[in-house]
Scaffold this active site. Structure first.
Site, PDB file in Angstrom:
ATOM      1  N   TYR A 165     -14.397 -12.061   0.570  1.00 18.38           N
ATOM      2  CA  TYR A 165     -15.137 -11.006   0.148  1.00 18.38           C
ATOM      3  C   TYR A 165     -16.501 -11.331  -0.942  1.00 18.38           C
ATOM      4  O   TYR A 165     -17.367 -10.501  -0.732  1.00 18.38           O
ATOM      5  CB  TYR A 165     -14.333  -9.727  -0.601  1.00 18.38           C
ATOM      6  CG  TYR A 165     -13.171  -9.252   0.420  1.00 18.38           C
ATOM      7  CD1 TYR A 165     -13.261  -8.308   1.163  1.00 18.38           C
ATOM      8  CD2 TYR A 165     -11.825  -9.720   0.665  1.00 18.38           C
ATOM      9  CE1 TYR A 165     -12.653  -7.439   2.035  1.00 18.38           C
ATOM     10  CE2 TYR A 165     -11.043  -9.311   1.648  1.00 18.38           C
ATOM     11  CZ  TYR A 165     -11.304  -8.019   2.193  1.00 18.38           C
ATOM     12  OH  TYR A 165     -10.593  -7.447   3.200  1.00 18.38           O
ATOM     13  N   ARG A 225       0.866  -1.201   0.065  1.00 17.41           N
ATOM     14  CA  ARG A 225      -0.114  -0.127   0.161  1.00 17.41           C
ATOM     15  C   ARG A 225       0.694   1.430   0.296  1.00 17.41           C
ATOM     16  O   ARG A 225       0.703   2.228   0.609  1.00 17.41           O
ATOM     17  CB  ARG A 225      -0.910  -0.142   1.214  1.00 17.41           C
ATOM     18  CG  ARG A 225      -2.116  -1.104   1.164  1.00 17.41           C
ATOM     19  CD  ARG A 225      -3.066  -0.759   0.163  1.00 17.41           C
ATOM     20  NE  ARG A 225      -4.181  -1.639  -0.042  1.00 17.41           N
ATOM     21  CZ  ARG A 225      -5.459  -1.569   0.792  1.00 17.41           C
ATOM     22  NH1 ARG A 225      -5.559  -0.540   1.385  1.00 17.41           N
ATOM     23  NH2 ARG A 225      -6.001  -2.522   0.455  1.00 17.41           N
ATOM     24  N   ARG A 268      -7.763  11.451  -5.989  1.00 15.17           N
ATOM     25  CA  ARG A 268      -9.036  10.993  -5.575  1.00 15.17           C
ATOM     26  C   ARG A 268     -10.246  11.708  -6.028  1.00 15.17           C
ATOM     27  O   ARG A 268     -11.271  11.099  -6.126  1.00 15.17           O
ATOM     28  CB  ARG A 268      -9.000  10.855  -4.153  1.00 15.17           C
ATOM     29  CG  ARG A 268      -8.620   9.386  -3.408  1.00 15.17           C
ATOM     30  CD  ARG A 268      -8.667   9.422  -2.033  1.00 15.17           C
ATOM     31  NE  ARG A 268      -9.852   8.396  -1.947  1.00 15.17           N
ATOM     32  CZ  ARG A 268     -10.559   8.484  -0.837  1.00 15.17           C
ATOM     33  NH1 ARG A 268     -10.712   9.481   0.065  1.00 15.17           N
ATOM     34  NH2 ARG A 268     -11.348   7.351  -0.649  1.00 15.17           N
ATOM     35  N   ASP A 320      -6.469  -3.457  -7.310  1.00 19.19           N
ATOM     36  CA  ASP A 320      -7.132  -4.264  -6.176  1.00 19.19           C
ATOM     37  C   ASP A 320      -7.402  -5.707  -6.359  1.00 19.19           C
ATOM     38  O   ASP A 320      -7.565  -6.007  -7.528  1.00 19.19           O
ATOM     39  CB  ASP A 320      -8.369  -3.438  -5.885  1.00 19.19           C
ATOM     40  CG  ASP A 320      -8.837  -3.661  -4.250  1.00 19.19           C
ATOM     41  OD1 ASP A 320      -8.109  -3.135  -3.386  1.00 19.19           O
ATOM     42  OD2 ASP A 320      -9.721  -4.673  -3.961  1.00 19.19           O
ATOM     43  N   ARG A 331      -3.545   7.000   0.466  1.00 22.58           N
ATOM     44  CA  ARG A 331      -4.020   8.383   1.040  1.00 22.58           C
ATOM     45  C   ARG A 331      -3.031   8.920   1.837  1.00 22.58           C
ATOM     46  O   ARG A 331      -3.529  10.188   2.083  1.00 22.58           O
ATOM     47  CB  ARG A 331      -5.542   8.012   1.684  1.00 22.58           C
ATOM     48  CG  ARG A 331      -6.612   7.944   0.779  1.00 22.58           C
ATOM     49  CD  ARG A 331      -7.796   7.574   1.587  1.00 22.58           C
ATOM     50  NE  ARG A 331      -7.840   6.288   1.917  1.00 22.58           N
ATOM     51  CZ  ARG A 331      -9.107   5.689   2.529  1.00 22.58           C
ATOM     52  NH1 ARG A 331     -10.150   6.249   2.747  1.00 22.58           N
ATOM     53  NH2 ARG A 331      -8.988   4.239   2.619  1.00 22.58           N
TER      54      ARG A 331
END
Ligand code: 1CP
Length: 349
Positions: free
Chosen positions: A158, A33, A46, A82, A37
């Site tokens: 998921y 990662r 974003r 992702d 952010r």
């Protein structure tokens, strides 16, 4: 050197050399990662498009992959994408909602599973391969380009839950009450993941990583069946076509099972979570490169304590092929200057 596989041909890139079994000093460094952010330039992007659009637009995904490399010069650049792109590419609905994370249309029955179409994956992921192909031209010569996917078990979690979960109760229940359905889901994911990763390699990925973030929720026999066995099949499929491409496996929170994972799956590199003690694992798991494993909270906090911790991990694995990384992803509010100080500390001799 990896004793299971034939020696991989050498490279001049430090990360690729370490992934192929060489003890490189100081160890190459990249961070899970690393695009995210915590970076102001990431937050600026974003506002321009939603997450899926950013992943599937080569201009944007290329830029987001390059941002941390420009700032810090890590040894590896991980594709901006992702693990949930695969179920989305098969036709499962997917949305990333602010403050809530990913939301998918849950798979709970054979009829739900039959609505998915693995034959769509190749076409739907064409923009991802375009991003990799651009990156293989735009990255600095010393930087290794990493592709990735989720492992079948974690992606299945998921898909069955319809998003993140604290305990993945629906998934664990399906394993007990309808094992044939769960097996079919895992089998579908195993084949598609192997093919998707081969596509990423053909487009320019120089190594690939399999994220099994939730492997640690399984008891030993289920771990063997749903983590080790599908990973072994994926590794075998990739190595048949691309014997020279290193594969990193991350069976997060797998505890003592990571030894069997490393022995049986054939991965070249074992990525360690924050719980693993590097010196103990080095003895327990010979013959593979180790990646990891500083606590992301130590990076978040920074300072002298971070430098000591980073150099402690690095020094504990000296002489062994090692890739410095965190034990999980960079946290959202990590001060950007701490990332620079970490890369510097790992490289300071
Ligand atoms: O709004 C945003 O900006 C979205 C946040 C975000 C980002 C930046 C998500 C949503 N995914 C990503 C990128 C990403 N995800 C990368 C590439 C970038 C890099 O590493 O620098 C990678 C490798 C992943 C992998 C990923 N996605 C994992 C495995 C690693 C891990 O963290 O355990 C998992 C579990 C996911 C699912 C996912 N995607 C996004 C979120 C918020 C989540 C977690 C959901 C949850 O469990 O609650």
């Amino acid at each position: 050197m990896n004793s299971e596989n034939a020696p991989l041909s050498p490279s001049s890139k430090p990360l690729l050399r370490a992934l192929k079994g060489e003890a490189v000093w100081p160890p190459p460094v990249w961070l899970m990662r690393q695009a995210g952010r915590y970076l102001p330039e990431f937050r600026a992007m974003r506002d321009k498009a939603d997450f899926l659009t950013r992943c599937m637009t080569p201009d944007m995904a290329e830029e987001l992959t390059l941002q941390p490399i420009r700032r810090y010069g890590m040894d590896g650049a991980i594709l901006f994408s992702d693990i949930l792109i695969l179920p989305w590419a098969m036709g499962q609905s997917l949305e990333f909602i602010d403050g809530r994370g990913p939301v998918l249309g849950a798979i709970r029955s054979q009829a739900d599973l039959e609505k998915l179409d693995p034959k769509r994956v190749q076409d739907a992921t064409a923009p991802v391969r375009e991003t990799l192909s651009r990156l293989s031209k735009s990255l600095p010569d010393v930087t290794t380009l990493l592709g990735f996917a989720g492992s079948p078990f974690t992606v299945a979690c998921y898909m069955v839950e319809g998003g993140g979960s604290r305990d993945f109760a629906n998934t664990r229940k399906m394993m007990q009450t309808d094992p044939a359905l769960f097996d079919r889901l895992i089998e579908t994911l195993t084949i598609s993941t192997a093919e998707m990763l081969c596509g990423q390699i053909e487009a320019g990925g120089e190594a690939v990583m399999l994220f099994d973030s939730w492997a640690g929720i399984l008891p030993p026999n289920a771990f063997r069946r749903y983590v080790i066995e599908p990973t072994r099949q994926i590794v075998r499929h990739i190595q048949e076509k691309h014997p020279n491409t290193p594969i990193i496996g991350f069976p997060r929170l797998g505890g003592i099972m990571i030894r069997e994972y490393a022995e049986k799956t054939g991965v070249n590199t074992l990525a360690l979570d924050t719980v693993a003690d590097p010196a103990q694992i080095a003895e327990l798991v010979p013959n593979v490169t180790l990646q990891g494993n500083m606590d992301p909270m130590v990076l978040f906090s920074g300072g002298e304590a971070m430098v000591r911790e980073a150099q402690g991990i690095r020094d504990a694995l000296r002489g062994r092929s090692h890739v410095f990384n965190l034990g999980h992803g960079v946290m959202q509010h990590t001060p950007p200057e701490n990332v620079g100080a970490l890369v510097e500390a790992v490289r300071a001799i």
